[in-house]
Design a protein around this motif. Sequence first.
Motif, PDB file in Angstrom:
ATOM      1  N   TYR A 188      15.672 -34.758 -27.960  1.00 35.67           N
ATOM      2  CA  TYR A 188      16.247 -33.474 -27.519  1.00 35.67           C
ATOM      3  C   TYR A 188      16.058 -33.296 -26.018  1.00 35.67           C
ATOM      4  CZ  TYR A 188      11.456 -32.037 -26.954  1.00 35.67           C
ATOM      5  OH  TYR A 188      10.154 -31.976 -26.517  1.00 35.67           O
ATOM      6  N   GLU A 189      16.910 -32.455 -25.423  1.00 35.34           N
ATOM      7  CA  GLU A 189      16.661 -31.920 -24.073  1.00 35.34           C
ATOM      8  C   GLU A 189      16.153 -30.489 -24.262  1.00 35.34           C
ATOM      9  OE1 GLU A 189      20.425 -32.478 -21.476  1.00 35.34           O
ATOM     10  OE2 GLU A 189      20.955 -33.080 -23.492  1.00 35.34           O
ATOM     11  N   PRO A 190      15.079 -30.092 -23.586  1.00 30.94           N
ATOM     12  CA  PRO A 190      14.590 -28.713 -23.732  1.00 30.94           C
ATOM     13  C   PRO A 190      15.659 -27.684 -23.348  1.00 30.94           C
ATOM     14  CG  PRO A 190      12.924 -30.066 -22.680  1.00 30.94           C
ATOM     15  CD  PRO A 190      14.171 -30.907 -22.753  1.00 30.94           C
ATOM     16  N   VAL A 191      16.445 -28.023 -22.335  1.00 35.93           N
ATOM     17  CA  VAL A 191      17.642 -27.242 -21.982  1.00 35.93           C
ATOM     18  C   VAL A 191      18.746 -28.283 -21.791  1.00 35.93           C
ATOM     19  CG1 VAL A 191      18.728 -25.731 -20.269  1.00 35.93           C
ATOM     20  CG2 VAL A 191      16.281 -25.498 -20.745  1.00 35.93           C
ATOM     21  N   GLN A 192      19.852 -28.142 -22.499  1.00 39.32           N
ATOM     22  CA  GLN A 192      20.929 -29.136 -22.335  1.00 39.32           C
ATOM     23  C   GLN A 192      21.642 -28.890 -21.014  1.00 39.32           C
ATOM     24  OE1 GLN A 192      23.570 -29.190 -25.757  1.00 39.32           O
ATOM     25  NE2 GLN A 192      22.286 -30.730 -26.779  1.00 39.32           N
ATOM     26  N   GLY A 193      21.469 -29.812 -20.081  1.00 38.87           N
ATOM     27  CA  GLY A 193      22.020 -29.618 -18.739  1.00 38.87           C
ATOM     28  C   GLY A 193      23.514 -29.856 -18.662  1.00 38.87           C
ATOM     29  N   GLU A 194      23.924 -31.076 -18.958  1.00 39.31           N
ATOM     30  CA  GLU A 194      25.340 -31.432 -18.789  1.00 39.31           C
ATOM     31  C   GLU A 194      26.233 -30.637 -19.741  1.00 39.31           C
ATOM     32  OE1 GLU A 194      26.229 -33.547 -16.193  1.00 39.31           O
ATOM     33  OE2 GLU A 194      24.105 -33.207 -15.862  1.00 39.31           O
ATOM     34  N   GLY A 235      26.119 -27.637 -20.219  1.00 38.30           N
ATOM     35  CA  GLY A 235      26.353 -26.294 -19.684  1.00 38.30           C
ATOM     36  C   GLY A 235      25.109 -25.423 -19.757  1.00 38.30           C
ATOM     37  N   VAL A 236      23.933 -26.016 -19.438  1.00 42.15           N
ATOM     38  CA  VAL A 236      22.671 -25.261 -19.407  1.00 42.15           C
ATOM     39  C   VAL A 236      22.525 -24.469 -20.714  1.00 42.15           C
ATOM     40  CG1 VAL A 236      21.156 -23.835 -17.955  1.00 42.15           C
ATOM     41  CG2 VAL A 236      23.035 -25.059 -16.905  1.00 42.15           C
ATOM     42  N   ARG A 237      22.530 -25.221 -21.825  1.00 39.54           N
ATOM     43  CA  ARG A 237      22.453 -24.559 -23.132  1.00 39.54           C
ATOM     44  C   ARG A 237      20.998 -24.501 -23.607  1.00 39.54           C
ATOM     45  NH1 ARG A 237      26.789 -26.191 -27.545  1.00 39.54           N
ATOM     46  NH2 ARG A 237      25.743 -28.214 -27.489  1.00 39.54           N
ATOM     47  N   THR A 238      20.584 -23.331 -24.036  1.00 38.47           N
ATOM     48  CA  THR A 238      19.207 -23.134 -24.514  1.00 38.47           C
ATOM     49  C   THR A 238      19.233 -22.796 -26.006  1.00 38.47           C
ATOM     50  OG1 THR A 238      19.368 -20.817 -23.896  1.00 38.47           O
ATOM     51  CG2 THR A 238      18.366 -22.284 -22.285  1.00 38.47           C
ATOM     52  N   LEU A 239      18.091 -22.963 -26.651  1.00 41.34           N
ATOM     53  CA  LEU A 239      17.960 -22.583 -28.060  1.00 41.34           C
ATOM     54  C   LEU A 239      16.765 -21.648 -28.201  1.00 41.34           C
ATOM     55  CD1 LEU A 239      18.617 -26.027 -29.771  1.00 41.34           C
ATOM     56  CD2 LEU A 239      19.924 -23.929 -30.155  1.00 41.34           C
ATOM     57  N   PRO A 240      16.791 -20.764 -29.201  1.00 40.22           N
ATOM     58  CA  PRO A 240      15.676 -19.815 -29.363  1.00 40.22           C
ATOM     59  C   PRO A 240      14.391 -20.498 -29.835  1.00 40.22           C
ATOM     60  CG  PRO A 240      17.270 -19.581 -31.141  1.00 40.22           C
ATOM     61  CD  PRO A 240      17.853 -20.566 -30.184  1.00 40.22           C
ATOM     62  N   GLU A 255      12.544 -19.966 -32.342  1.00 45.96           N
ATOM     63  CA  GLU A 255      12.460 -20.269 -33.782  1.00 45.96           C
ATOM     64  C   GLU A 255      13.040 -21.638 -34.080  1.00 45.96           C
ATOM     65  OE1 GLU A 255      14.895 -16.921 -33.539  1.00 45.96           O
ATOM     66  OE2 GLU A 255      13.143 -16.967 -32.213  1.00 45.96           O
ATOM     67  N   TYR A 256      14.091 -22.006 -33.323  1.00 46.46           N
ATOM     68  CA  TYR A 256      14.682 -23.331 -33.562  1.00 46.46           C
ATOM     69  C   TYR A 256      13.654 -24.415 -33.260  1.00 46.46           C
ATOM     70  CZ  TYR A 256      17.363 -27.580 -33.398  1.00 46.46           C
ATOM     71  OH  TYR A 256      17.781 -28.868 -33.640  1.00 46.46           O
ATOM     72  N   TRP A 257      13.021 -24.294 -32.103  1.00 46.85           N
ATOM     73  CA  TRP A 257      12.084 -25.352 -31.690  1.00 46.85           C
ATOM     74  C   TRP A 257      10.890 -25.413 -32.619  1.00 46.85           C
ATOM     75  CZ3 TRP A 257      14.532 -28.631 -29.023  1.00 46.85           C
ATOM     76  CH2 TRP A 257      15.485 -28.246 -28.070  1.00 46.85           C
ATOM     77  N   GLN A 258      10.429 -24.237 -33.053  1.00 50.18           N
ATOM     78  CA  GLN A 258       9.299 -24.213 -33.998  1.00 50.18           C
ATOM     79  C   GLN A 258       9.690 -24.929 -35.295  1.00 50.18           C
ATOM     80  OE1 GLN A 258       7.831 -20.249 -34.752  1.00 50.18           O
ATOM     81  NE2 GLN A 258       6.435 -21.016 -36.327  1.00 50.18           N
ATOM     82  N   LEU A 280       6.860 -25.260 -22.758  1.00 47.36           N
ATOM     83  CA  LEU A 280       7.372 -23.883 -22.643  1.00 47.36           C
ATOM     84  C   LEU A 280       8.128 -23.465 -23.902  1.00 47.36           C
ATOM     85  CD1 LEU A 280       8.816 -24.008 -18.981  1.00 47.36           C
ATOM     86  CD2 LEU A 280       6.603 -23.100 -19.727  1.00 47.36           C
ATOM     87  N   ILE A 281       8.702 -24.454 -24.612  1.00 44.52           N
ATOM     88  CA  ILE A 281       9.450 -24.120 -25.833  1.00 44.52           C
ATOM     89  C   ILE A 281       8.646 -24.488 -27.085  1.00 44.52           C
ATOM     90  CG2 ILE A 281      11.735 -24.272 -24.748  1.00 44.52           C
ATOM     91  CD1 ILE A 281      11.982 -27.113 -25.980  1.00 44.52           C
ATOM     92  N   GLY A 282       7.410 -24.907 -26.888  1.00 44.37           N
ATOM     93  CA  GLY A 282       6.534 -25.188 -28.041  1.00 44.37           C
ATOM     94  C   GLY A 282       6.708 -26.575 -28.636  1.00 44.37           C
TER      95      GLY A 282
END
Length: 389
Positions: free
Chosen positions: A179-185, A187-192, A194-197, A230-232
């Motif tokens: 995974y990327e902690p924030v998907q850069g290419e 479009g700077v996509r983040t996930l909440p 709860e997803y990472w947990q 930072l995202i656990g």
Amino acid sequence: MAKAEYFMNVYGARQMTLATGTGCIVTDENGKEYIDFLAGVAVNALGYGHPALVEAVCGQMRTLHHVSNHFYTDIQDRLCERLCKESGMSKAFLASSGTEAIEGAIKLARRRGEGARTKIICLEGGFHGRTMGALAATGTVKYQAPFAPMPSGFAHVPFGDLEALEAAAYSKDALAFLYEPVQGEAGVRTLPGEYWQGAMEICQRHDLLVIADEVQTGVGRCGAFLASPLIGMQPDIIALAKGLGGGLPIGAVLCNERADKFQPGDHGTTFGGNPLCCAAAHAVLDVVLADGFAKSVVFKGAMLLDGLRELTVKYPNIILQARGRGLMCGLELKPEYDGKNVVTLMKEKGFIINCAGQNTLRFVPPLIIEAAQINEMLTALDAVIGGLK
Ligand code: PLP
């Protein structure tokens, strides 16, 4: 204007010819200045001509710039030690780019799978590089299709879908989650959170290796040395590149004891971790790991994101969402507004940004960007977006 007549045309028409850079400002061939919010796509962490970087690289050039990996060098040893101590990992391998760091991470995971478990589960929209292994991990058909067949052993699950991740993890050949902690290419996509947990729990339940692609998010970009904590997420393998050398080509694969499976002869590279690039990486780490630096990135990142959010409120008909972490921010426009046009209009006003993913303006300035420069950029962006019809 440079024409790149002899350069294979993989980049299409480029925007302009750049000539010089100082601090966070680059100058084109006509002497026009731009505040750079792209920074070589999240590479030039210390901007241009940073005295510590210049001194480190020039000094190393005069001392010993390259030796093969048949030999030890003290500067390489010290860099590996620093990277391990800072990340909590136990071993490092040095490469020359992001895609090569990802290839190393894939091979390391496969080595642990011992041929029985081979499948690496990746996220749709993820970007991991252009060499064949990293391309197979990259979940975007348009990048893969012209080069089929892809190497096997990769599965892609929808972004943010924990059930799909769990279903893929049940497969008996499932080996790792990338995974990327924030998907850069994408479009700077983040996930909440709860997803990472949930993802971490699935990895633990199914004994999957956790591989973090921190090529874009790492080395201070998101306001901490790594974005995974930072995202656990607790990765077993971490890929770094981009910001690590501040513009000199260096990447790294880090791993903990669980993943530390390479044997002599398993992997190698000619240029990876040569003294010149190690010197650059030390100079970057000296700055990025200094007291208060991460805090300054968090502060400036919050300023940038707050400003983008204000624009979202001001122009709800044009902007879909502002998002990001630290100095990695995105502003997604509605499909009817062309992000590339905004990039051009910003260029005319003296600011470099780019457009990633579907239609997202991306802001990844040097980590030394000044608050006043962020404000200047936001003022220009307000004018550009306000002027869109
Ligand atoms: N991984 C991520 C998350 C990236 O953003 C990139 C490049 O954009 C890569 C890997 C590939 O890195 P490189 O272009 O240095 O090969």
